[in-house]
Write a protein that holds these residues in place. Sequence first.
Motif, PDB file in Angstrom:
ATOM      1  N   GLY A 120       1.200   6.721  -6.794  1.00  7.55           N
ATOM      2  CA  GLY A 120      -0.104   7.161  -7.274  1.00  7.55           C
ATOM      3  C   GLY A 120      -0.767   6.193  -8.236  1.00  7.55           C
ATOM      4  O   GLY A 120      -1.515   6.603  -9.123  1.00  7.55           O
TER       5      GLY A 120
ATOM      6  N   ALA B 155       2.217   1.813  -3.535  1.00  8.18           N
ATOM      7  CA  ALA B 155       1.128   2.197  -4.443  1.00  8.18           C
ATOM      8  C   ALA B 155       0.707   3.645  -4.192  1.00  8.18           C
ATOM      9  O   ALA B 155       0.484   4.407  -5.141  1.00  8.18           O
ATOM     10  CB  ALA B 155      -0.050   1.247  -4.285  1.00  8.18           C
ATOM     11  N   ASP B 156       0.598   4.034  -2.925  1.00  4.99           N
ATOM     12  CA  ASP B 156       0.253   5.427  -2.596  1.00  4.99           C
ATOM     13  C   ASP B 156       1.332   6.388  -3.071  1.00  4.99           C
ATOM     14  O   ASP B 156       1.039   7.445  -3.622  1.00  4.99           O
ATOM     15  CB  ASP B 156       0.047   5.591  -1.090  1.00  4.99           C
ATOM     16  N   ALA B 157       2.602   6.003  -2.869  1.00  7.28           N
ATOM     17  CA  ALA B 157       3.710   6.892  -3.220  1.00  7.28           C
ATOM     18  C   ALA B 157       3.784   7.155  -4.721  1.00  7.28           C
ATOM     19  O   ALA B 157       4.084   8.274  -5.145  1.00  7.28           O
ATOM     20  CB  ALA B 157       5.036   6.312  -2.729  1.00  7.28           C
TER      21      ALA B 157
ATOM     22  N   GLU C   6       0.809  -1.215   0.000  1.00  6.74           N
ATOM     23  CA  GLU C   6       0.000   0.000   0.000  1.00  6.74           C
ATOM     24  C   GLU C   6       0.848   1.274   0.000  1.00  6.74           C
ATOM     25  O   GLU C   6       0.536   2.226  -0.718  1.00  6.74           O
ATOM     26  CB  GLU C   6      -0.932  -0.009   1.214  1.00  6.74           C
ATOM     27  N   ALA C   7       1.916   1.316   0.780  1.00  8.43           N
ATOM     28  CA  ALA C   7       2.743   2.524   0.846  1.00  8.43           C
ATOM     29  C   ALA C   7       3.360   2.834  -0.515  1.00  8.43           C
ATOM     30  O   ALA C   7       3.397   3.994  -0.946  1.00  8.43           O
ATOM     31  CB  ALA C   7       3.832   2.381   1.908  1.00  8.43           C
TER      32      ALA C   7
ATOM     33  N   GLU D  82      -3.004   2.698  -8.085  1.00  8.04           N
ATOM     34  CA  GLU D  82      -3.712   1.752  -7.224  1.00  8.04           C
ATOM     35  C   GLU D  82      -3.221   0.328  -7.449  1.00  8.04           C
ATOM     36  O   GLU D  82      -3.135  -0.149  -8.584  1.00  8.04           O
ATOM     37  CB  GLU D  82      -5.211   1.838  -7.491  1.00  8.04           C
TER      38      GLU D  82
END
Length: 141
Positions: free
Chosen positions: A49, A45-47, A42-43, A51
Motif C-alpha cells: 500500500g 508496492a500494491d501489496a 508494482e505488485a 506507491e
Amino acid sequence: MTAEALSAHHVGLTVTDLEETLAFYRDVLGLSVADRFSVGGEAFADAVGIEGASADFAHLEADGVRIELVEYDPEARGSPAAGLNQPGASHVGLSVDDLESFYETLPDDVPTISEPRTSETGTTILFLRDPEGNLIEVLEA
C-alpha cells in the motif's frame, strides 16, 4: 476461522538504516543472518500500500524465530510508541541462560531501560534499544 491453519513465519521491524541495525543484531546480539534480499515492482508496492515502494530485507535467526529487518524506499517519517504501555508498542523478546553475564558484555553505548531486574514471576528481564530505538527484551526465565 480460516480454511487453512496459520503458523508463525517471522517478526518484522521497519528500520531506517538496515546496515547499522543489522550489524547490531548480528555483532552485539549474536544472531545469524539467514537471508538478504530486495523487493520492488508494482505488485510489491500494491501489496504494502505504498506507491512506488521497494525495500531491502535481512532475515536473522534467533533459535527458531526469524526476525525480519526491512528498510523501505520511500521512507516514512514517524516514531514508534515510546513506552511499552502505549497501544501499538512492540518489542522483540530473546532469552539467554545468564542475563547478568549478557548484560556485563553489552557495549557501553547500548541504551538499556534499567539493569537486569527479577519480576515477581521469577523471570529476570532487561530491556534495551537497538540503533533504531526498537525495544528488545532479553530475559532469563
